[in-house]
Design an enzyme around this catalytic site. Structure first.
Site, PDB file in Angstrom:
ATOM      1  N   ARG A  55      29.661 -10.064 -39.375  1.00 25.19           N
ATOM      2  CA  ARG A  55      29.703 -11.328 -40.095  1.00 25.19           C
ATOM      3  C   ARG A  55      28.280 -11.747 -40.410  1.00 25.19           C
ATOM      4  O   ARG A  55      27.480 -11.934 -39.509  1.00 25.19           O
ATOM      5  CB  ARG A  55      30.381 -12.358 -39.196  1.00 25.19           C
ATOM      6  CG  ARG A  55      30.993 -13.488 -39.917  1.00 25.19           C
ATOM      7  CD  ARG A  55      31.820 -14.305 -38.983  1.00 25.19           C
ATOM      8  NE  ARG A  55      31.033 -14.979 -37.959  1.00 25.19           N
ATOM      9  CZ  ARG A  55      31.440 -16.063 -37.307  1.00 25.19           C
ATOM     10  NH1 ARG A  55      32.630 -16.560 -37.571  1.00 25.19           N
ATOM     11  NH2 ARG A  55      30.707 -16.628 -36.400  1.00 25.19           N
ATOM     12  N   THR A  83      25.918 -16.369 -44.626  1.00 25.68           N
ATOM     13  CA  THR A  83      27.069 -16.623 -45.517  1.00 25.68           C
ATOM     14  C   THR A  83      28.381 -16.658 -44.733  1.00 25.68           C
ATOM     15  O   THR A  83      29.388 -17.145 -45.232  1.00 25.68           O
ATOM     16  CB  THR A  83      27.196 -15.510 -46.564  1.00 25.68           C
ATOM     17  OG1 THR A  83      27.488 -14.273 -45.874  1.00 25.68           O
ATOM     18  CG2 THR A  83      25.916 -15.345 -47.371  1.00 25.68           C
ATOM     19  N   ASP A  91      29.902 -15.088 -28.145  1.00 22.93           N
ATOM     20  CA  ASP A  91      29.904 -13.918 -29.034  1.00 22.93           C
ATOM     21  C   ASP A  91      30.476 -12.721 -28.283  1.00 22.93           C
ATOM     22  O   ASP A  91      29.858 -12.199 -27.348  1.00 22.93           O
ATOM     23  CB  ASP A  91      28.466 -13.633 -29.500  1.00 22.93           C
ATOM     24  CG  ASP A  91      28.436 -12.546 -30.554  1.00 22.93           C
ATOM     25  OD1 ASP A  91      28.958 -11.434 -30.288  1.00 22.93           O
ATOM     26  OD2 ASP A  91      27.909 -12.794 -31.642  1.00 22.93           O
ATOM     27  N   ASP A 103      28.313  -9.434 -28.207  1.00 21.15           N
ATOM     28  CA  ASP A 103      27.143  -9.559 -27.328  1.00 21.15           C
ATOM     29  C   ASP A 103      27.545  -9.549 -25.860  1.00 21.15           C
ATOM     30  O   ASP A 103      26.875  -8.944 -25.020  1.00 21.15           O
ATOM     31  CB  ASP A 103      26.374 -10.849 -27.640  1.00 21.15           C
ATOM     32  CG  ASP A 103      25.548 -10.731 -28.914  1.00 21.15           C
ATOM     33  OD1 ASP A 103      25.340  -9.595 -29.377  1.00 21.15           O
ATOM     34  OD2 ASP A 103      25.117 -11.772 -29.437  1.00 21.15           O
TER      35      ASP A 103
HETATM   36  C1  PRP Z   1      32.779 -11.102 -34.460  1.00 21.92           C
HETATM   37  C2  PRP Z   1      34.168 -10.751 -33.947  1.00 21.92           C
HETATM   38  C3  PRP Z   1      34.958 -10.633 -35.220  1.00 21.92           C
HETATM   39  C4  PRP Z   1      34.307 -11.661 -36.094  1.00 21.92           C
HETATM   40  C5  PRP Z   1      35.206 -12.857 -36.144  1.00 21.92           C
HETATM   41  O1  PRP Z   1      32.130  -9.989 -34.903  1.00 21.92           O
HETATM   42  O2  PRP Z   1      34.183  -9.586 -33.191  1.00 21.92           O
HETATM   43  O3  PRP Z   1      34.894  -9.361 -35.804  1.00 21.92           O
HETATM   44  O4  PRP Z   1      33.070 -12.019 -35.500  1.00 21.92           O
HETATM   45  O5  PRP Z   1      34.705 -13.790 -37.034  1.00 21.92           O
HETATM   46  P1  PRP Z   1      35.427 -14.128 -38.409  1.00 21.92           P
HETATM   47  O6  PRP Z   1      36.873 -14.302 -38.116  1.00 21.92           O
HETATM   48  O7  PRP Z   1      34.756 -15.406 -38.827  1.00 21.92           O
HETATM   49  O8  PRP Z   1      35.155 -13.007 -39.366  1.00 21.92           O
HETATM   50  P2  PRP Z   1      30.582 -10.016 -35.321  1.00 21.92           P
HETATM   51  O9  PRP Z   1      30.441 -10.248 -36.782  1.00 21.92           O
HETATM   52  O10 PRP Z   1      29.832 -10.949 -34.426  1.00 21.92           O
HETATM   53  O11 PRP Z   1      30.143  -8.533 -35.089  1.00 21.92           O
HETATM   54  P3  PRP Z   1      30.092  -7.678 -33.728  1.00 21.92           P
HETATM   55  O12 PRP Z   1      31.514  -7.422 -33.328  1.00 21.92           O
HETATM   56  O13 PRP Z   1      29.375  -6.450 -34.157  1.00 21.92           O
HETATM   57  O14 PRP Z   1      29.337  -8.461 -32.693  1.00 21.92           O
HETATM   58  N1  URA Z   2      32.755 -14.102 -33.304  1.00 20.33           N
HETATM   59  C1  URA Z   2      32.617 -14.195 -31.960  1.00 20.33           C
HETATM   60  O1  URA Z   2      32.267 -13.204 -31.297  1.00 20.33           O
HETATM   61  N2  URA Z   2      32.847 -15.370 -31.382  1.00 20.33           N
HETATM   62  C2  URA Z   2      33.209 -16.471 -32.056  1.00 20.33           C
HETATM   63  O2  URA Z   2      33.420 -17.526 -31.451  1.00 20.33           O
HETATM   64  C3  URA Z   2      33.348 -16.357 -33.456  1.00 20.33           C
HETATM   65  C4  URA Z   2      33.113 -15.163 -34.054  1.00 20.33           C
END
Ligand code: PRP
Ligand code: URA
Length: 209
Positions: A104, A108, A200, A203
């Site tokens: 994400r 944006t 997160d 993370d």
């Molecule tokens: C996080 C999570 C989802 C997304 C959810 O991923 O694992 O994939 O955010 O958010 P959304 O519903 O608003 O799209 P992130 O983009 O942080 O990537 P990561 O899994 O690599 O940490």
């Molecule tokens: N992605 C995450 O990992 N946590 C949140 O709360 C939202 C998006």
């Protein structure tokens, strides 16, 4: 409209509390996400079709049940979805695993695709998309669209925590997709993090920041 199944099993709810806790470190977080994913997978597979077969026990021949129907595919959304793979695979070890890499964009909030690799017969499989967090719904929407564009038609979405906003957007656009979650949380904050949430997920799973 696709169904929303909130899995209120006591074990799942107990484990959810543990991963919400900011003092839970990555090792325990990973382990508990895996355990929860197995329990969520148990619920998702509740309706798998069965066929009657004959089996010979040490005592006699009898009729019994075995799985029929389409083969399964599990599709983690990278990265955080990876944390759910092993738990589900433990239940359905014959499932093939496809990866959809999305992150994400922090400004944006739109999902950015960076890697995709699917089973060659993805259109013939029933698919379970895995992502612990359904926040704005952007990542899940992009993954579902990607899979449908490849010919997939039977998709379920498995998350640990969802926001009301994320659920609505998926239900509004994909009435054929059922959503399984351990919790529907209160809201999104100004950075589109789920509140109260768990922070997160990626993370916390992988110890990055
Ligand atoms: C996080 C999570 C989802 C997304 C959810 O991923 O694992 O994939 O955010 O958010 P959304 O519903 O608003 O799209 P992130 O983009 O942080 O990537 P990561 O899994 O690599 O940490
Ligand atoms: N992605 C995450 O990992 N946590 C949140 O709360 C939202 C998006």
């Amino acid at each position: 409209m696709g169904k929303l199944i909130v899995i209120d099993h006591p074990l799942i709810q107990h484990k959810l509390t543990l991963i919400r806790d900011k003092n839970t470190g990555s090792k325990d977080f990973r382990e508990i996400v895996k355990e929860m994913s197995m329990l969520i997978g148990y619920e998702i597979t509740r309706d798998l079709p069965l066929q009657e077969v004959e089996v010979e026990t040490p005592l006699c021949v009898t009729k019994s049940k075995s799985l029929s129907g389409k083969k399964l595919g599990i599709i983690p959304i990278l990265r955080a979805g990876l944390g759910m793979v092993d738990g589900v695979l433990q239940l359905i070890p014959a499932a093939k695993v496809g990866h959809v890499g999305l992150y994400r964009d922090p400004v944006t909030l739109e999902p950015v695709e960076y890697y995709c690799k699917l089973p060659t017969d993805v259109e013939e499989r029933d698919l379970i998309v895995l992502d612990p967090m359904l926040a704005t719904g952007g990542s899940a929407m992009a993954a579902i669209k990607f899979l449908k564009d490849k010919g997939a038609s039977n998709i379920k979405l498995a998350c640990i925590i969802a926001s009301p906003e994320g659920i609505k957007v998926v239900q509004d656009h994909h009435e054929d997709v059922d959503i399984y979650v351990a919790s529907v949380d209160e809201k999104l904050d100004e950075n589109a993090y789920i509140v109260p949430g768990l922070g997160d997920a990626g993370d916390r799973l992988f110890g990055t920041k």
